[in-house]
Design a protein around this motif. Structure first.
Motif, short mmCIF file in Angstrom:
data_model
loop_
_atom_site.label_atom_id
_atom_site.label_comp_id
_atom_site.label_asym_id
_atom_site.label_seq_id
_atom_site.Cartn_x
_atom_site.Cartn_y
_atom_site.Cartn_z
N GLU A 62 -9.22 5.15 5.55
CA GLU A 62 -8.12 5.51 6.44
C GLU A 62 -7.63 4.29 7.22
O GLU A 62 -6.43 4.12 7.46
CB GLU A 62 -8.56 6.61 7.41
N THR A 63 -8.58 3.45 7.63
CA THR A 63 -8.20 2.24 8.37
C THR A 63 -7.35 1.33 7.49
O THR A 63 -6.40 0.69 7.96
CB THR A 63 -9.45 1.49 8.85
N THR A 64 -7.71 1.29 6.20
CA THR A 64 -6.94 0.47 5.27
C THR A 64 -5.50 0.98 5.17
O THR A 64 -4.55 0.20 5.14
CB THR A 64 -7.60 0.49 3.88
N ARG A 65 -5.34 2.29 5.11
CA ARG A 65 -3.98 2.85 5.04
C ARG A 65 -3.19 2.47 6.30
O ARG A 65 -2.00 2.13 6.22
CB ARG A 65 -4.05 4.37 4.89
N SER A 66 -3.84 2.57 7.44
CA SER A 66 -3.16 2.21 8.69
C SER A 66 -2.79 0.73 8.69
O SER A 66 -1.69 0.34 9.13
CB SER A 66 -4.08 2.50 9.89
N TYR A 67 -3.70 -0.09 8.18
CA TYR A 67 -3.45 -1.53 8.11
C TYR A 67 -2.23 -1.82 7.24
O TYR A 67 -1.32 -2.57 7.64
CB TYR A 67 -4.69 -2.22 7.55
N ASP A 68 -2.19 -1.21 6.07
CA ASP A 68 -1.07 -1.43 5.15
C ASP A 68 0.25 -0.94 5.76
O ASP A 68 1.31 -1.53 5.54
CB ASP A 68 -1.32 -0.73 3.82
N SER A 69 0.17 0.15 6.52
CA SER A 69 1.38 0.68 7.15
C SER A 69 1.93 -0.31 8.19
O SER A 69 3.14 -0.54 8.27
CB SER A 69 1.07 2.02 7.82
N VAL A 70 1.03 -0.90 8.98
CA VAL A 70 1.46 -1.89 9.98
C VAL A 70 2.05 -3.12 9.30
O VAL A 70 3.05 -3.68 9.75
CB VAL A 70 0.29 -2.27 10.90
N VAL A 71 1.43 -3.53 8.20
CA VAL A 71 1.94 -4.68 7.45
C VAL A 71 3.36 -4.42 6.97
O VAL A 71 4.25 -5.28 7.06
CB VAL A 71 1.02 -5.00 6.26
N ALA A 72 3.60 -3.21 6.47
CA ALA A 72 4.94 -2.86 5.99
C ALA A 72 5.95 -2.92 7.13
O ALA A 72 7.07 -3.42 6.97
CB ALA A 72 4.93 -1.48 5.35
N GLN A 73 5.56 -2.41 8.28
CA GLN A 73 6.45 -2.45 9.44
C GLN A 73 6.66 -3.87 9.94
O GLN A 73 7.74 -4.21 10.43
CB GLN A 73 5.89 -1.57 10.57
N PHE A 74 5.63 -4.69 9.80
CA PHE A 74 5.76 -6.11 10.15
C PHE A 74 6.87 -6.76 9.34
O PHE A 74 7.74 -7.45 9.87
CB PHE A 74 4.42 -6.81 9.89
N LEU A 85 -0.42 -10.89 4.32
CA LEU A 85 0.05 -9.68 4.97
C LEU A 85 1.04 -8.95 4.08
O LEU A 85 1.83 -8.15 4.55
CB LEU A 85 0.73 -10.03 6.30
N SER A 86 1.03 -9.25 2.80
CA SER A 86 1.98 -8.59 1.90
C SER A 86 1.64 -7.12 1.78
O SER A 86 0.47 -6.72 1.82
CB SER A 86 1.93 -9.24 0.51
N SER A 87 2.69 -6.32 1.64
CA SER A 87 2.44 -4.88 1.55
C SER A 87 1.82 -4.53 0.20
O SER A 87 1.97 -5.24 -0.77
CB SER A 87 3.77 -4.13 1.71
N GLY A 88 1.13 -3.40 0.16
CA GLY A 88 0.60 -2.88 -1.09
C GLY A 88 -0.79 -3.33 -1.42
O GLY A 88 -1.27 -3.11 -2.52
N PHE A 89 -1.50 -3.99 -0.48
CA PHE A 89 -2.87 -4.37 -0.79
C PHE A 89 -3.81 -3.76 0.26
O PHE A 89 -3.39 -3.39 1.35
CB PHE A 89 -3.06 -5.88 -0.85
N SER A 90 -5.06 -3.66 -0.08
CA SER A 90 -6.05 -3.06 0.82
C SER A 90 -6.96 -4.15 1.35
O SER A 90 -7.87 -4.60 0.66
CB SER A 90 -6.87 -1.98 0.10
N VAL A 91 -6.69 -4.58 2.56
CA VAL A 91 -7.52 -5.63 3.16
C VAL A 91 -8.88 -5.06 3.56
O VAL A 91 -9.90 -5.72 3.46
CB VAL A 91 -6.81 -6.21 4.40
N LEU A 92 -8.86 -3.84 4.01
CA LEU A 92 -10.09 -3.26 4.53
C LEU A 92 -10.68 -2.28 3.53
O LEU A 92 -10.84 -1.10 3.79
CB LEU A 92 -9.80 -2.56 5.86
#
Length: 311
Positions: free
Chosen positions: A109-121, A205-212
């Motif tokens: 779930e944290t990964t999804r949140s991370y990716d969402s913030v990256v997209a908004q960035f 910080l590219s969108s579509g990847f799972s950092v966490l």
């Protein structure tokens, strides 16, 4: 000619004086109506062209000042964008630190949140433009602000692509671009170069990847947090540069306003009339005109007296 009426010298002189007085009265009324002593070339060619030169330069400076004001707005749009981007980076750092103590399921779930913030960035970065000019996502962008008709009197502000910022942050040379910390088939963590730990590449910080991802280890999270912190430092550095340029433009804007006022005031000194003096002149010419009419009447009475003698 035989049909001409002969006037006495006194009458002719009085008529000439009346005409001059009427012309002076008309000129005075025009000056009072316009507020100007010089209303055309015939009123004084040298003063007329001197004032027009000052007025023309004041117009040019006014146009330049509008460009300076728009330049300030362009930079302020970038500065506001940087503030918001910094907030997103703080959110990403918070998620990164949160993931250190989470279970594998929680990190999903944290990964999804991370990716969402990256997209908004990235979305906000694209939106940080003013009149089509974005100083944050294009290294080829340039803002040139001219301060006067002199082509050398200007300020050039180059844009940057903060998604491709280079620096000593990894072999990839980018703190924002890349695909890092993605699970591989064996459950480990790989970087964009396919290395075992992903630490020798630029953290992205590219969108579509799972950092966490579930396989992210503590060392990777610590490295990610450090590089996000470095990204914030770079944003702050860019903000300082832009803020310094805003200060320069604001100084030039204020100076330009004063310079415009000085030119307009100088032109007014040349062409403007003294309204008190012109009002007094109008009263005086009116009085002189009435006296002239009376003098013409007196001269006519003399002719009538001669006519009576003839009768």
């Amino acid at each position: 000619m035989a049909n001409d009426i002969t006037l006495s010298a006194t009458q002719r002189q009085t008529l000439i004086s009346l005409k001059r007085t009427s012309d002076l009265s008309d000129r005075t009324q025009v000056r009072l109506a316009t507020g100007r002593e010089i209303n055309g070339v015939t009123d004084g060619a040298e003063d007329f062209f001197a004032a027009r030169t000052l007025q023309r330069r004041a117009g040019i400076l006014a146009q330049r000042n509008e460009q300076v004001d728009q330049g300030i707005s362009t930079i302020q749009a970038a500065l506001e964008g940087i503030d918001a981007l910094d907030e997103f980076l703080s959110q990403l750092r918070g998620l990164t630190r949160q993931a250190r103590s989470q279970t594998a399921e929680e990190r999903v779930e944290t990964t999804r949140s991370y990716d969402s913030v990256v997209a908004q960035f990235q979305n906000l970065l694209e939106d940080s433009s003013y009149q089509g000019l974005n100083l944050l996502n294009n290294a080829n962008a340039n803002l040139t602000v001219r301060f006067s008709e002199d082509t050398d009197s200007e300020l050039d502000i180059d844009g940057v692509n903060i998604l491709a910022t280079t620096g000593a942050v990894g072999a990839a040379g980018s703190i924002f671009a890349g695909r890092a910390f993605v699970n591989n088939s064996s459950g480990g963590v790989r970087g964009i170069a396919g290395t075992a730990n992903g630490l020798n590449t630029g953290v992205g910080l590219s969108s579509g990847f799972s950092v966490l991802s579930n396989g992210t280890n503590l060392q990777s999270l610590n490295t990610l947090d450090a590089r996000l912190s470095d990204a914030q430092d770079r944003l702050e550095s860019r903000a300082n540069v832009l803020a310094n340029n805003v200060a320069i433009l604001q100084t030039r804007l204020e100076y330009g306003e004063n310079l415009i006022s000085n030119h307009v005031s100088g032109a007014d000194k040349i062409v403007n009339a003294d309204l008190n003096e012109e009002a007094a002149n109008l009263t005086a010419t009116g009085t002189r005109y009435q006296i002239g009419v009376q003098s013409l009447g007196v001269a006519g009475q003399r002719v009538q007296s001669l006519l009576q003698l003839i009768r």
